[in-house]
Design a protein around this motif. Sequence first.
Motif, PDB file in Angstrom:
ATOM      1  N   LYS A 509       0.786  -1.206  -0.010  1.00  0.00           N
ATOM      2  CA  LYS A 509      -0.088   0.184   0.084  1.00  0.00           C
ATOM      3  C   LYS A 509       0.746   1.403   0.041  1.00  0.00           C
ATOM      4  N   GLU A 510       1.944   1.194   0.959  1.00  0.00           N
ATOM      5  CA  GLU A 510       2.743   2.330   0.894  1.00  0.00           C
ATOM      6  C   GLU A 510       3.446   2.528  -0.461  1.00  0.00           C
ATOM      7  N   ALA A 511       3.920   1.442  -1.139  1.00  0.00           N
ATOM      8  CA  ALA A 511       4.539   1.637  -2.397  1.00  0.00           C
ATOM      9  C   ALA A 511       3.566   2.064  -3.230  1.00  0.00           C
ATOM     10  N   ALA A 512       2.488   1.674  -3.467  1.00  0.00           N
ATOM     11  CA  ALA A 512       1.306   2.239  -4.533  1.00  0.00           C
ATOM     12  C   ALA A 512       1.166   3.698  -4.257  1.00  0.00           C
ATOM     13  N   ALA A 513       0.920   4.204  -2.887  1.00  0.00           N
ATOM     14  CA  ALA A 513       0.706   5.613  -2.606  1.00  0.00           C
ATOM     15  C   ALA A 513       2.016   6.340  -3.389  1.00  0.00           C
ATOM     16  N   ASP A 514       3.310   6.013  -2.993  1.00  0.00           N
ATOM     17  CA  ASP A 514       4.521   6.520  -3.591  1.00  0.00           C
ATOM     18  C   ASP A 514       4.466   6.724  -5.219  1.00  0.00           C
ATOM     19  N   PHE A 515       3.888   5.509  -5.667  1.00  0.00           N
ATOM     20  CA  PHE A 515       3.988   5.584  -7.479  1.00  0.00           C
ATOM     21  C   PHE A 515       2.888   6.630  -7.817  1.00  0.00           C
ATOM     22  N   ASP A 516       1.968   6.523  -6.945  1.00  0.00           N
ATOM     23  CA  ASP A 516       0.687   7.472  -7.383  1.00  0.00           C
ATOM     24  C   ASP A 516       1.212   8.924  -7.421  1.00  0.00           C
ATOM     25  N   GLN A 517       2.316   9.341  -6.292  1.00  0.00           N
ATOM     26  CA  GLN A 517       2.538  10.689  -6.396  1.00  0.00           C
ATOM     27  C   GLN A 517       3.748  10.874  -7.416  1.00  0.00           C
ATOM     28  N   ALA A 518       4.330   9.843  -7.727  1.00  0.00           N
ATOM     29  CA  ALA A 518       5.391  10.119  -8.818  1.00  0.00           C
ATOM     30  C   ALA A 518       4.731  10.151  -9.999  1.00  0.00           C
ATOM     31  N   ILE A 519       3.628   9.640 -10.160  1.00  0.00           N
ATOM     32  CA  ILE A 519       2.935   9.717 -11.560  1.00  0.00           C
ATOM     33  C   ILE A 519       2.338  11.132 -11.393  1.00  0.00           C
ATOM     34  N   ARG A 520       1.583  11.680 -10.414  1.00  0.00           N
ATOM     35  CA  ARG A 520       1.244  12.949 -10.417  1.00  0.00           C
ATOM     36  C   ARG A 520       2.197  13.892 -10.867  1.00  0.00           C
ATOM     37  N   LEU A 521       3.246  13.770 -10.103  1.00  0.00           N
ATOM     38  CA  LEU A 521       4.244  14.838 -10.508  1.00  0.00           C
ATOM     39  C   LEU A 521       4.954  14.876 -11.919  1.00  0.00           C
ATOM     40  N   ASN A 522       4.707  13.579 -12.618  1.00  0.00           N
ATOM     41  CA  ASN A 522       5.336  13.427 -14.003  1.00  0.00           C
ATOM     42  C   ASN A 522       4.321  12.461 -14.691  1.00  0.00           C
TER      43      ASN A 522
END
Length: 558
Positions: A509-522
Motif C-alpha cells: 500500500k505504501e509503495a502504491a501511494a508513492d508511485f501514485d505521487q510520482a505519476i502525479r508529478l510526472n
Amino acid sequence: MAVATAIAVSLTGAIFAADAKVDKKKAQAAYQRGLEDDKHGQRADAIAAYSEAVLLDPSNAAAYRARAGDYSAQGERDKASADFDRAVAVAPGDPANYLARAGFFAAIGAPARAIPDYNTAIGLRLERTEVYTGRGNAFLATAQYPKAIDDFTQAIKLRPDNPEAYKGRGIALENQAKYREAIEDFTICLSHRPDYQEVYVERALSYAGLADFEHSRADLDVAVRLRPEDPRALRTRGAVRERLSDDDGAIADYTAAMRYDPTDVRLFLARGAIYARHGKHPEAFADRNRAVLLDAHSPDAYTARAATYHAMGDHEKAFADNTMAIGLDPNSPAGWLARGNAYYLLGRFDEALADLKHAVALDPSGQQARQLLDLAQAKVKETVDRQRATEAAPDTVAITLPAPKPDPEAPQTQPGPLPPAAAVEPPQPRPEPAAPKVEPPQPKPPAAPEPQTAEDAAIVHHMRARKLMDAEQFREAIGELNEAIHLDPGLSLAYNARGYAHLRLLQYKEAAADFDQAIRLNSAYANAYQNRAAARRLLGDKAGADADLAKAQELTKK
C-alpha cells in the motif's frame, strides 16, 4: 410431437408433476423417438422426446444421458451437466452413466474431473477399450504420463487395432523423451489409419527429438498435404526447416501459418529471429513489434524487440524493453541476461555485472550467463585497478576541482532483484556540467562546495539512497528518501525510488501511494507506471495493473 414440445417447454428436468404416473413403456417409446430424431438431425424434437421420456419415467437414465448429449452439443453445459448428474443419481450402478459424464468432462476441458468417473466405470467392470483410452487421454492432459501409458497399453490389449490408443501412448512416450518408442507407436497407428494427419505431426516431433530432421520434414510434408490450413503443421515444419538451414523455406512456412492463425506470437518471434540473423532489422522489428502488440505480457516479445532496438542503435528503447521483460517475469534469467549483455556491449560493466549476477542466480547452469559474468567481473576489476593506480599517482596540480553537481533528473539504477512485474528504468547518460574556472594556486585547496539549495541537497539524499538500495539496505534507503522528499516535494524520482523500496519490503500500500505521487508529478514517467503495476497486482488489482502496464508500454514507444 406437439404434446412432447409443450412438455419440453414447461419441463426443466428438475421438477416432476406430483400426480404424474410412471409409464415405462411409453417412456421407452419416447426415448426411441428421440434417438430417431437425433439420427435425422432434429435436435429440438429429440430433446422434447427425451423430456417426455423422463417425465413418464424419472428413472430412465438413458433418456437423461441422451438429452445431456444434445444439450452439450448445442453449448448448454449447465443443463448437460445437470442431466448427467441425474443419470448417475437414478442409476448409480450403471457404468455407462459414469463413462458418459467422464466423456463430457473431457470434452469441456476438465480432465481432472473426468478421471474419477472413469475410475468408477472401470470399478464397475466396464472393461472396454474406449474406457481405458478415455482415461489415458485424461491422464495425458494432466501430465500423468506413466499412468497414461498403462491405460493406453490396456486399451491396446483389449483392441489391438485401436489407432487412438497407439497415438495416445506415443504422445505420452514423446513427453518422456522416449522418442524411438514413440515413433514405433505412431507408425503402428498410421498403419491402421494412413490419413491420420495429426499423427504425422507428432511423429515428426519425435524425429526432431532425435535430431533426425530429414525424416521429420518428410512427415510434415505429408501432414501439410493432408491439411494445408493447419498452422501447427506449418509452424513445426518452419522450425525443422530452420534446423536444416533452409531459412527461406522456414519464412515461407511461418508466413503461411500466419494466414491461418494471425494471433500466434510464436510465429512472429520465429520469423523475426530469422530476419535478425540475416541483418534485415526493419523486417525483424516489424515482426517483433507485432509480437508485443499481440501479447503485451510476453517477456520474450520484449526481449526480442530489445535486441532489434540495439541492432538499430536505439539503446534507450532497448533498455526499456529489457526492463519491461524483467518486470513481467523477474524469475526468468533470459531478461536479466539480455539486459546484462547489452550493458556489457556498451561498456557499462557495473550495470552488466549486476544483471548477470541475477541471471546466474536464477539459472546456475546457464553457460552463456556465466561466461559473460566472468568477462564483466574482469572488466570491473580492470576499471577499479586503473582508478587505484590513478589515486596512487603523485598530485601534480595545486588546485582540486570540485566534483560535478549531480543531475537531478538522472533516473535510478537497478536496485537488486525485482518483485513480480516490477521494473526499474535504466540510467540515462547526461552531459556533464561545465567545469568551473581554475583560479590561481592558493596555499590550501578549497573544499568541495556544499549544495546551495534544498533541491541540490535532495539530490544528494537521493543518490545516497540509490547506493543503499544497491546494497539491499531498503529501510535505510527510505530514511534518505524521506529527507529528499522533505527538501524537494516535487522530486518524482525520489517518490518512485521510495515506492520501490517499500515494494521490496512487501509494503504494497505504501509503495502504491508513492508511485501514485510520482505519476502525479510526472504523468509521462513510464517506470513509475511499471512499478505501480507490480504493486497493484500484489494488492489484487489485476485490472489496474494491466492498465498501468499498457500505459508504460505506450510511453516507451514514444
